[in-house]
Scaffold this motif. Structure first.
Motif, PDB file in Angstrom:
ATOM      1  N   LEU A  26       0.506  -1.025  -0.207  1.00  0.00           N
ATOM      2  CA  LEU A  26       0.350  -0.301   0.194  1.00  0.00           C
ATOM      3  C   LEU A  26       0.606   1.525  -0.007  1.00  0.00           C
ATOM      4  CD1 LEU A  26      -2.234  -1.334   2.923  1.00  0.00           C
ATOM      5  CD2 LEU A  26      -3.224  -1.109  -0.087  1.00  0.00           C
ATOM      6  N   LYS A  27       2.169   1.572  -0.739  1.00  0.00           N
ATOM      7  CA  LYS A  27       2.858   2.095  -0.568  1.00  0.00           C
ATOM      8  C   LYS A  27       2.987   2.910  -1.662  1.00  0.00           C
ATOM      9  CE  LYS A  27       5.839   0.619   2.823  1.00  0.00           C
ATOM     10  NZ  LYS A  27       7.467   0.098   3.109  1.00  0.00           N
ATOM     11  N   PRO A  28       3.772   4.160  -1.981  1.00  0.00           N
ATOM     12  CA  PRO A  28       3.606   4.717  -3.370  1.00  0.00           C
ATOM     13  C   PRO A  28       4.587   3.842  -4.331  1.00  0.00           C
ATOM     14  CG  PRO A  28       3.560   6.180  -2.161  1.00  0.00           C
ATOM     15  CD  PRO A  28       3.509   5.077  -0.796  1.00  0.00           C
ATOM     16  N   THR A  29       3.733   3.744  -5.845  1.00  0.00           N
ATOM     17  CA  THR A  29       4.106   3.239  -7.062  1.00  0.00           C
ATOM     18  C   THR A  29       5.173   4.205  -8.259  1.00  0.00           C
ATOM     19  OG1 THR A  29       2.192   2.620  -8.437  1.00  0.00           O
ATOM     20  CG2 THR A  29       3.374   0.552  -6.543  1.00  0.00           C
ATOM     21  N   GLN A  30       5.332   3.959  -9.195  1.00  0.00           N
ATOM     22  CA  GLN A  30       6.045   4.529 -10.005  1.00  0.00           C
ATOM     23  C   GLN A  30       4.984   4.682 -10.656  1.00  0.00           C
ATOM     24  OE1 GLN A  30       9.241   5.712 -10.169  1.00  0.00           O
ATOM     25  NE2 GLN A  30      10.338   4.866  -8.851  1.00  0.00           N
ATOM     26  N   GLN A  31       4.520   3.763 -11.089  1.00  0.00           N
ATOM     27  CA  GLN A  31       3.237   4.298 -12.438  1.00  0.00           C
ATOM     28  C   GLN A  31       1.711   3.197 -11.778  1.00  0.00           C
ATOM     29  OE1 GLN A  31       4.611   1.805 -15.686  1.00  0.00           O
ATOM     30  NE2 GLN A  31       6.694   2.893 -16.217  1.00  0.00           N
ATOM     31  N   PRO A  32       0.952   3.873 -12.084  1.00  0.00           N
ATOM     32  CA  PRO A  32      -0.163   3.604 -11.825  1.00  0.00           C
ATOM     33  C   PRO A  32      -0.388   1.711 -12.012  1.00  0.00           C
ATOM     34  CG  PRO A  32      -0.972   5.251 -12.934  1.00  0.00           C
ATOM     35  CD  PRO A  32       0.342   4.932 -13.329  1.00  0.00           C
ATOM     36  N   VAL A  33      -1.264   0.899 -11.194  1.00  0.00           N
ATOM     37  CA  VAL A  33      -1.289  -0.193 -11.338  1.00  0.00           C
ATOM     38  C   VAL A  33      -2.515  -0.720 -11.906  1.00  0.00           C
ATOM     39  CG1 VAL A  33      -1.420  -2.375 -10.537  1.00  0.00           C
ATOM     40  CG2 VAL A  33       0.420  -0.189  -9.161  1.00  0.00           C
ATOM     41  N   ALA A  34      -2.647  -1.600 -12.955  1.00  0.00           N
ATOM     42  CA  ALA A  34      -4.094  -1.739 -13.313  1.00  0.00           C
ATOM     43  C   ALA A  34      -3.825  -3.397 -12.851  1.00  0.00           C
ATOM     44  CB  ALA A  34      -4.019  -1.904 -14.632  1.00  0.00           C
ATOM     45  N   VAL A  35      -4.899  -3.886 -12.649  1.00  0.00           N
ATOM     46  CA  VAL A  35      -6.113  -4.854 -12.669  1.00  0.00           C
ATOM     47  C   VAL A  35      -6.146  -5.850 -14.181  1.00  0.00           C
ATOM     48  CG1 VAL A  35      -7.820  -6.760 -12.076  1.00  0.00           C
ATOM     49  CG2 VAL A  35      -6.439  -4.672 -10.247  1.00  0.00           C
ATOM     50  N   CYS A  36      -5.478  -6.738 -14.611  1.00  0.00           N
ATOM     51  CA  CYS A  36      -5.837  -6.955 -15.160  1.00  0.00           C
ATOM     52  C   CYS A  36      -7.485  -7.775 -15.112  1.00  0.00           C
ATOM     53  CB  CYS A  36      -5.293  -8.481 -15.760  1.00  0.00           C
ATOM     54  SG  CYS A  36      -3.485  -8.043 -15.935  1.00  0.00           S
ATOM     55  N   PRO A  37      -8.497  -7.856 -17.001  1.00  0.00           N
ATOM     56  CA  PRO A  37      -9.763  -7.972 -16.914  1.00  0.00           C
ATOM     57  C   PRO A  37      -9.917  -9.227 -16.621  1.00  0.00           C
ATOM     58  CG  PRO A  37      -8.988  -6.328 -19.056  1.00  0.00           C
ATOM     59  CD  PRO A  37      -7.412  -7.048 -17.821  1.00  0.00           C
ATOM     60  N   ARG A  38     -11.142  -9.124 -16.063  1.00  0.00           N
ATOM     61  CA  ARG A  38     -11.793 -10.764 -15.347  1.00  0.00           C
ATOM     62  C   ARG A  38     -11.160 -11.804 -14.827  1.00  0.00           C
ATOM     63  NH1 ARG A  38     -15.197 -13.291 -19.417  1.00  0.00           N
ATOM     64  NH2 ARG A  38     -14.636 -15.019 -18.559  1.00  0.00           N
ATOM     65  N   LYS A  73      -7.071  -7.792   8.291  1.00  0.00           N
ATOM     66  CA  LYS A  73      -8.458  -7.707   7.857  1.00  0.00           C
ATOM     67  C   LYS A  73      -8.231  -6.245   7.365  1.00  0.00           C
ATOM     68  CE  LYS A  73     -12.927  -7.725   8.998  1.00  0.00           C
ATOM     69  NZ  LYS A  73     -13.887  -7.357  10.251  1.00  0.00           N
ATOM     70  N   ARG A  74      -7.814  -5.865   7.786  1.00  0.00           N
ATOM     71  CA  ARG A  74      -7.437  -4.280   6.904  1.00  0.00           C
ATOM     72  C   ARG A  74      -6.517  -3.625   5.960  1.00  0.00           C
ATOM     73  NH1 ARG A  74      -6.328  -2.680  13.262  1.00  0.00           N
ATOM     74  NH2 ARG A  74      -4.140  -2.112  12.120  1.00  0.00           N
ATOM     75  N   TRP A  75      -5.358  -4.502   5.516  1.00  0.00           N
ATOM     76  CA  TRP A  75      -5.230  -4.642   4.969  1.00  0.00           C
ATOM     77  C   TRP A  75      -5.382  -5.109   3.433  1.00  0.00           C
ATOM     78  CZ3 TRP A  75      -3.864  -8.991   1.153  1.00  0.00           C
ATOM     79  CH2 TRP A  75      -3.527  -8.401   0.572  1.00  0.00           C
ATOM     80  N   ALA A  76      -7.022  -6.265   3.754  1.00  0.00           N
ATOM     81  CA  ALA A  76      -7.427  -6.646   2.430  1.00  0.00           C
ATOM     82  C   ALA A  76      -8.315  -5.752   2.487  1.00  0.00           C
ATOM     83  CB  ALA A  76      -8.207  -7.977   3.159  1.00  0.00           C
ATOM     84  N   GLU A  77      -8.889  -4.952   2.905  1.00  0.00           N
ATOM     85  CA  GLU A  77     -10.121  -3.786   2.913  1.00  0.00           C
ATOM     86  C   GLU A  77      -9.267  -3.401   1.855  1.00  0.00           C
ATOM     87  OE1 GLU A  77     -11.444  -2.812   6.840  1.00  0.00           O
ATOM     88  OE2 GLU A  77     -12.687  -4.576   7.261  1.00  0.00           O
ATOM     89  N   GLU A  78      -8.216  -2.433   2.478  1.00  0.00           N
ATOM     90  CA  GLU A  78      -8.130  -1.281   1.849  1.00  0.00           C
ATOM     91  C   GLU A  78      -6.840  -2.037   0.160  1.00  0.00           C
ATOM     92  OE1 GLU A  78      -6.496   2.703   0.599  1.00  0.00           O
ATOM     93  OE2 GLU A  78      -8.134   1.758   2.393  1.00  0.00           O
ATOM     94  N   PHE A  79      -6.259  -2.949   0.453  1.00  0.00           N
ATOM     95  CA  PHE A  79      -5.739  -3.137  -0.776  1.00  0.00           C
ATOM     96  C   PHE A  79      -6.907  -3.692  -1.870  1.00  0.00           C
ATOM     97  CE2 PHE A  79      -4.660  -6.848  -4.163  1.00  0.00           C
ATOM     98  CZ  PHE A  79      -2.831  -6.205  -4.867  1.00  0.00           C
ATOM     99  N   LEU A  80      -7.917  -4.171  -2.009  1.00  0.00           N
ATOM    100  CA  LEU A  80      -8.889  -4.377  -1.858  1.00  0.00           C
ATOM    101  C   LEU A  80      -9.877  -3.155  -2.618  1.00  0.00           C
ATOM    102  CD1 LEU A  80     -10.897  -7.130  -0.296  1.00  0.00           C
ATOM    103  CD2 LEU A  80     -10.272  -7.267  -3.174  1.00  0.00           C
ATOM    104  N   SER A  81     -10.097  -2.402  -2.247  1.00  0.00           N
ATOM    105  CA  SER A  81     -10.421  -1.065  -2.921  1.00  0.00           C
ATOM    106  C   SER A  81      -9.242  -0.191  -3.430  1.00  0.00           C
ATOM    107  CB  SER A  81     -10.081   0.292  -1.505  1.00  0.00           C
ATOM    108  OG  SER A  81     -10.321   1.232  -1.335  1.00  0.00           O
ATOM    109  N   VAL A  82      -8.226  -0.825  -3.727  1.00  0.00           N
ATOM    110  CA  VAL A  82      -7.308   0.115  -3.934  1.00  0.00           C
ATOM    111  C   VAL A  82      -7.468  -0.537  -5.992  1.00  0.00           C
ATOM    112  CG1 VAL A  82      -4.488   0.332  -4.847  1.00  0.00           C
ATOM    113  CG2 VAL A  82      -5.268   0.857  -2.525  1.00  0.00           C
ATOM    114  N   CYS A  83      -7.887  -1.718  -5.450  1.00  0.00           N
ATOM    115  CA  CYS A  83      -8.269  -3.003  -7.321  1.00  0.00           C
ATOM    116  C   CYS A  83      -9.644  -2.970  -7.569  1.00  0.00           C
ATOM    117  CB  CYS A  83      -7.992  -4.665  -6.621  1.00  0.00           C
ATOM    118  SG  CYS A  83      -6.258  -4.824  -5.724  1.00  0.00           S
TER     119      CYS A  83
END
Length: 137
Positions: free
Chosen positions: A48-60, A83-93
């Motif tokens: 959950l740290k900043p990345t050089q480029q935006p991360v994109a979820v692949c379709p499907r 549990k909190r990590w999962a919630e935040e990571f899912l939100s980012v995705c």
């Protein structure tokens, strides 16, 4: 300060997901569940740290990402932090908590596709490899 703000503040200083696990997951997920990215970005993304480029979820790929998140969250101690990590990571995705709760273990079912079974096995093996490395001096 809410729980997410505290988690992000802490994440800026400490890795939530162990580096060795990030590297094994990178081999499984890069350019499959997430568009291709450098390993350092993947490690930052998982933590959950900043990345050089935006991360994109692949379709499907949301179903597989849900299983990955479910499995990784179980490796994070204490449990509430996972549990909190999962919630935040899912939100980012861009994956809703409702979808996650309903589908996180779908690829474990008897009717899962062969591709989903292979993914599950790859994630489980990545976690196991990371655990074995933890035991080494």
């Amino acid at each position: 300060m809410n729980a997410y703000a505290r988690l992000q503040q802490t994440a800026a200083w400490v890795d939530i997901v162990e580096l060795r696990l990030c590297l094994f997951l990178y081999d499984v997920c890069n350019d499959r569940q997430f568009e291709s990215m450098p390993g350092s970005d993947f490690v930052n993304f998982l933590n959950l740290k900043p990345t050089q480029q935006p991360v994109a979820v692949c379709p499907r790929e949301n179903l597989r990402i849900c299983y990955m998140v479910y499995s990784v969250a179980q490796t994070i101690k204490p449990h509430e932090r996972g549990k909190r990590w999962a919630e935040e990571f899912l939100s980012v995705c861009g994956i809703s908590q409702t979808y996650y709760e309903k589908h996180r273990t779908d690829i474990c079912s008897a009717v899962a596709t062969d591709e989903n079974k292979r993914f599950r096995k790859a994630i489980d093996m990545a976690i196991e490899k990371a655990r074995r490395l933890t035991l080494l001096p």
